[in-house]
Design an enzyme around this catalytic site. Structure first.
Site, PDB file in Angstrom:
ATOM      1  CB  SER A   1      14.235  -3.151  -1.779  1.00  0.00           C
ATOM      2  OG  SER A   1      13.863  -2.504  -3.415  1.00  0.00           O
TER       3      SER A   1
ATOM      4  CE1 TYR B   1       8.579  -4.025  -1.059  1.00  0.00           C
ATOM      5  CE2 TYR B   1       9.619  -2.824  -2.754  1.00  0.00           C
ATOM      6  CZ  TYR B   1       9.647  -3.894  -2.130  1.00  0.00           C
ATOM      7  OH  TYR B   1      10.844  -4.829  -2.157  1.00  0.00           O
TER       8      TYR B   1
END
Length: 259
Positions: A149, A162
């Site tokens: 990401s 995350y």
């Protein structure tokens, strides 16, 4: 290009579905591997019905099959790889896309959520790569693409777990690219920006409506729109096809993150 056999984890919906579609459109055979159950999390995860809907939709593009997969369970990963081998006679491309997210201040973040995120987001690569490695070594055009990401390039408040997991994906990708290069296996990562999947719409921006979501994307993304699952699929196929590209973490974020 000769048709290849591909596994896409987390492929029942969202980014994984877009990746599976992109491979089917270039003539590859795809095994969609997903949890496909009513597992409890901060937002709804994929279900059996979504898996069936995805197979029905993608079937028009080519040879797609499915299997249930728990990426945190090595035996389940071995079973998924065996299913691909049985269905297609080989395994050439592994897409480690399964992932989950949670947010919150570090002092309030539960150990259970922390462990769950790392178990899914990072362990998928560990488990699936080990399960698939002997088959990938037998391929003449083998590739692994891991979903990281832009959160794996730049930390954000309230997303420490995350972001950490996605940074780990980039590091693991680079290590595997070095380690597996002598076997001719290319290993890269894809770094999506803001994609309108359940992670964003049902968790990170759950209080925003469609108009507010699109307005924010127009203001914050240089190219003026959110990314789509098709955008990510197109880039993943490129990474899986590129014969002399390995160890790359490719942003697909409309310019939101640049390197």
């Amino acid at each position: 290009m000769t048709s290849r056999s591909v596994i896409v984890t987390g492929g029942a919906r969202g980014i994984g579905k877009g990746i599976a579609k992109a491979f089917l459109q270039q003539g590859d055979r795809v095994l969609i591997a997903d949890l496909a159950s009513a597992a409890s999390w901060r937002y709804d995860l994929s279900t059996d019905s979504q898996m069936h809907e995805t197979l029905a939709e993608l079937g028009e593009f080519g040879d797609a099959t499915s299997t249930n997969l728990d990426v945190t369970d090595f035996k389940s990963c071995q079973k998924a790889v065996a299913t691909a081998q049985e269905n297609y006679g080989s395994l050439d491309v592994l897409i480690n896309n399964a992932g989950v997210i949670d947010s919150g201040l570090i002092e309030d973040f539960s150990e259970e959520s922390w462990d769950r995120i790392f178990d899914v987001n990072v362990k998928v690569i560990y488990n699936m790569t080990r399960a698939a490695l002997s088959h990938l070594r037998s391929s003449s055009n083998a590739a692994i693409v891991n979903t990281s990401s832009i959160a794996g390039k730049r930390g954000s408040a309230n997303l420490s777990c995350y972001c950490s997991s996605k940074f780990a994906v980039v590091g693991l990708t680079q290590s595997l690219a070095h380690e597996l290069a002598p076997s001719g296996i290319r290993v890269n990562a894809i770094c999506p920006g803001i994609v309108g999947t359940a992670m964003w719409r049902d968790h990170l921006m759950a209080s925003h409506g469609e108009e507010a979501f699109n307005s924010r994307m127009t203001r914050t993304i240089p190219l003026g729109r959110p990314q789509t699952s098709d955008d990510i699929g197109e880039a993943v196929v490129y990474l899986a096809n590129a014969r002399n590209v390995t160890g790359v973490a490719l942003n697909v974020a409309g310019g939101l993150e640049m390197h």
